[in-house]
Design a protein around this motif. Structure first.
Motif, PDB file in Angstrom:
ATOM      1  N   LEU A  60     -12.034  -2.601 -11.903  1.00 38.17           N
ATOM      2  CA  LEU A  60     -10.671  -1.508 -13.007  1.00 38.17           C
ATOM      3  C   LEU A  60     -10.412  -0.186 -12.350  1.00 38.17           C
ATOM      4  CD1 LEU A  60     -12.512  -2.366 -16.497  1.00 38.17           C
ATOM      5  CD2 LEU A  60     -10.404  -3.665 -15.326  1.00 38.17           C
ATOM      6  N   GLN A  61     -11.498   0.066 -11.775  1.00 36.81           N
ATOM      7  CA  GLN A  61     -11.142   1.810 -10.802  1.00 36.81           C
ATOM      8  C   GLN A  61     -10.839   1.120 -10.015  1.00 36.81           C
ATOM      9  OE1 GLN A  61     -15.032   3.385 -10.749  1.00 36.81           O
ATOM     10  NE2 GLN A  61     -14.015   4.815 -11.908  1.00 36.81           N
ATOM     11  N   GLN A  62     -10.843   0.151  -8.279  1.00 38.55           N
ATOM     12  CA  GLN A  62     -10.128  -0.147  -7.793  1.00 38.55           C
ATOM     13  C   GLN A  62      -8.121  -0.513  -8.308  1.00 38.55           C
ATOM     14  OE1 GLN A  62     -12.144  -2.769  -5.240  1.00 38.55           O
ATOM     15  NE2 GLN A  62      -9.839  -2.764  -3.543  1.00 38.55           N
ATOM     16  N   HIS A  63      -8.507  -2.159  -8.857  1.00 34.43           N
ATOM     17  CA  HIS A  63      -7.549  -1.948  -9.051  1.00 34.43           C
ATOM     18  C   HIS A  63      -6.160  -1.138  -9.685  1.00 34.43           C
ATOM     19  CE1 HIS A  63      -9.231  -5.943  -7.846  1.00 34.43           C
ATOM     20  NE2 HIS A  63      -8.073  -6.293  -7.733  1.00 34.43           N
ATOM     21  N   TYR A  64      -7.021  -0.454 -11.117  1.00 35.11           N
ATOM     22  CA  TYR A  64      -5.614   0.367 -11.608  1.00 35.11           C
ATOM     23  C   TYR A  64      -5.507   1.302 -10.715  1.00 35.11           C
ATOM     24  CZ  TYR A  64      -3.837   3.121 -14.870  1.00 35.11           C
ATOM     25  OH  TYR A  64      -3.146   3.879 -16.674  1.00 35.11           O
ATOM     26  N   LYS A  65      -5.803   2.391  -9.374  1.00 31.36           N
ATOM     27  CA  LYS A  65      -5.630   3.123  -8.123  1.00 31.36           C
ATOM     28  C   LYS A  65      -4.582   2.515  -7.643  1.00 31.36           C
ATOM     29  CE  LYS A  65      -7.869   5.751  -4.998  1.00 31.36           C
ATOM     30  NZ  LYS A  65      -9.152   6.747  -3.993  1.00 31.36           N
ATOM     31  N   HIS A  66      -4.782   1.114  -7.450  1.00 35.29           N
ATOM     32  CA  HIS A  66      -4.297   0.680  -7.064  1.00 35.29           C
ATOM     33  C   HIS A  66      -2.616   0.454  -7.152  1.00 35.29           C
ATOM     34  CE1 HIS A  66      -2.199  -1.953  -3.912  1.00 35.29           C
ATOM     35  NE2 HIS A  66      -1.945  -2.664  -4.586  1.00 35.29           N
ATOM     36  N   HIS A  67      -3.225   0.193  -8.394  1.00 35.97           N
ATOM     37  CA  HIS A  67      -1.923   0.459  -9.359  1.00 35.97           C
ATOM     38  C   HIS A  67      -0.740   0.918  -9.650  1.00 35.97           C
ATOM     39  CE1 HIS A  67       0.890  -1.604 -12.648  1.00 35.97           C
ATOM     40  NE2 HIS A  67       1.255  -0.898 -13.288  1.00 35.97           N
ATOM     41  N   THR A  68      -1.640   2.621 -10.466  1.00 35.71           N
ATOM     42  CA  THR A  68      -0.686   3.511  -9.853  1.00 35.71           C
ATOM     43  C   THR A  68       0.141   4.072  -8.745  1.00 35.71           C
ATOM     44  OG1 THR A  68      -2.844   4.528 -10.169  1.00 35.71           O
ATOM     45  CG2 THR A  68      -2.308   4.598 -12.153  1.00 35.71           C
ATOM     46  N   SER A  69      -1.363   3.496  -7.398  1.00 37.11           N
ATOM     47  CA  SER A  69      -0.057   4.485  -6.355  1.00 37.11           C
ATOM     48  C   SER A  69       1.107   3.389  -5.944  1.00 37.11           C
ATOM     49  CB  SER A  69      -0.902   4.028  -4.889  1.00 37.11           C
ATOM     50  OG  SER A  69      -1.375   2.952  -5.392  1.00 37.11           O
TER      51      SER A  69
END
Length: 528
Positions: free
Chosen positions: A516-525
């Motif tokens: 979740l941390q990895q994909h949400y960080k990618h989404h927000t970037s």
């Protein structure tokens, strides 16, 4: 099943026979030293015996009876020095002045004066003699056919298909399922019999190992299982018959045609059935032809389509007569006791009557006593105070649960506020707590602004089952929710920025958090 016809040997002699009379039975002892190759054919009006002794002398006896006998309730047993025959009379309480039909007495028949007595005013009806024959637990026969087969059964809640063989025997003592009674189990030789079914007049035995056609085998019945079924089945007949008198009509499954039964009626019925047991009422088997007018007078659910042969009537003397192919006790005293446990709501305004008979009552009492002793130890009170003690405990538990829920709600608010007041909080929040529920998780999610923050919450055992909630911006939650569900081996659904459900295992919770941390960080970037 039909027995093979016994042919008179060319060279033979009659075995000497001693006989005596009883109210319901006639006993014949054929005197043969270490008999072997024994063949016995008991018919309604005669019997044939053929065998050899220890020196291979051949014996053949053909005897026409003074009166008719019930062939299905007549038995033979082979001993070291005798072959014992027990004949059940068609007409009980009718004395036989002689054994054979012909007044001319053969030289090989003698009266057994040691056992002969005037029985007209005696209570003993030869029950003990008959019981020795009826309780047959071993039997020698031969294999007629053996074919590959499958058996579907449930083991530990799971359905399994066993590969094995269907075996037909020349004759059998194992009862096939039917008449409202489960089948017998037992052994053919040393091969366990797992199921016995009926195909017309024949019994089919399912076994896991093949048996050679023509092989002579010994059949043994699991007597503990058989006697238990006899007690429950005869008990059901007795309870059904007396319930008809006390409460009205009902089916043989003890389903009463009444929406309710009062406790006083159940108590009166229990007293009535146990009174019959104490009265030592005989249970008699009658065989009638299908066109016999007496057949119309007995209780019945109808005959099966593949029925063959005579109609079998189970007559509880003076109480009830009913068509039945099942195994029964020969006297109600063998039931020991019947306990009516109570009633439960049945289908379509009917009531189910629950009962135990015989050894099941004893086992139930033993189990109940064991439970009672455990409760005495746990509750620290006597048996009479158990209900009151449990009631107090339940009230205390409910109060504690209510207090616990209130504290969990307050804790959820504090957890959310603590996160919001942290200047280093970021846009991802994750928490696991062993104690909690869906409301606990939803309070935290409601207090946190999930339009900007992704929230992942779980409750339950750390590596066991539990609950989960994923809340945040609608797009990322919709995209990542199914993957979270898969990793937690769970079931759930989501909408409007929330995805929640049950997890079969929280063992991979750390992996889910990293995902979740990895994909949400990618989404927000990407949005920036």
């Amino acid at each position: 099943m039909n027995k093979p016809k016994i042919v008179r040997p060319e060279e033979s002699q009659p075995a000497h026979a001693l006989w005596f009379d009883r109210k319901k039975y006639v006993t014949i002892n054929f005197m043969v030293q270490k008999p072997k190759d024994v063949q016995v054919d008991i018919q309604t009006d005669k019997m044939i015996l053929c065998c050899k002794n220890d020196t291979d002398d051949v014996y053949y006896n053909e005897l026409y009876f003074y009166d008719k006998v019930q062939i299905y309730d007549s038995r033979e047993r082979v001993y070291d020095r005798t072959i014992n025959i027990l004949l059940r009379k068609i007409k009980p309480d009718y004395a036989w002045p002689r054994l054979q039909k012909d007044p001319a007495k053969p030289s090989w028949i003698s009266v057994d004066f040691d056992n002969w007595r005037d029985w007209e005013h005696e209570e003993d009806e030869g029950k003990e003699e008959y019981d020795r024959y009826v309780d047959v637990s071993e039997f020698v026969t031969s294999v007629v056919s053996c074919c590959p087969a499958e058996l579907k059964q449930e083991v530990g809640g799971k359905k399994e298909t066993l590969k094995g063989f269907n075996v037909k025997l020349q004759d059998t003592i194992l009862f096939p399922e039917g008449g409202g009674q489960p089948d017998d189990h037992g052994l053919i030789g040393d091969v366990p019999v797992l199921r016995v079914t009926r195909q017309g007049p024949e019994a089919v035995h399912f076994v896991c190992s093949p048996l050679e056609v023509g092989q002579e085998v010994q059949v043994k019945v699991d007597w503990e299982r058989r006697f238990d079924h006899m007690q429950q089945h005869s008990g059901q007949h007795l309870v059904t018959a007396l319930t008809c008198e006390e409460l009205g009509r009902q089916r043989s499954t003890i389903e009463l045609d009444t929406p309710c039964v009062k406790p006083a009626q159940v108590q009166a019925l229990e007293e009535a059935v146990n009174e019959k047991i104490r009265a030592h009422v005989p249970v008699i088997v009658q065989l009638l032809s299908i066109d016999d007018p007496a057949v119309e007078k007995v209780r019945s659910r109808g005959l099966p389509e593949d029925h063959a042969g005579p109609i079998r009537i189970i007559d509880i003397e003076g109480v009830d007569a009913n068509m039945c192919c099942g195994t029964h006790v020969s006297n109600l005293s063998h039931l020991q006791v019947i306990k009516l446990l109570g009633t439960e709501k049945g289908k379509k305004n009917k009531t189910n009557l629950i009962f135990l008979a015989g050894n099941r009552v004893l086992k139930y009492a033993e189990k109940s006593y064991s439970t009672e002793r455990s409760l005495v130890s746990l509750l620290k009170t006597g048996p009479d105070e158990h209900v009151e003690a449990v009631d107090k405990l339940q009230k205390s538990v409910k109060l504690l649960q209510k207090t616990n829920l209130s504290l969990l709600r307050d804790l959820a608010v504090l957890i959310a506020q603590n996160f919001k007041n942290n200047p280093q909080r970021g846009n991802f929040f994750s928490l696991h707590k062993k104690e909690g529920d869906n409301e606990f998780m939803n309070i935290i999610a409601n207090e946190i602004n999930t339009e900007e923050t992704l929230v992942f919450l779980t409750v339950g055992e750390e590596k066991g089952p539990g609950l989960f909630l994923l809340a945040g911006p609608s797009g990322p939650v919709t995209d990542m929710g199914p993957r979270v569900l898969e990793m937690l081996q769970g079931k759930g659904a989501g909408k409007n920025g929330r995805f929640q459900g049950k997890a079969n295992s929280l063992a991979r919770r750390g992996e889910v958090e990293a995902f979740l941390q990895q994909h949400y960080k990618h989404h927000t970037s990407e949005e920036e």
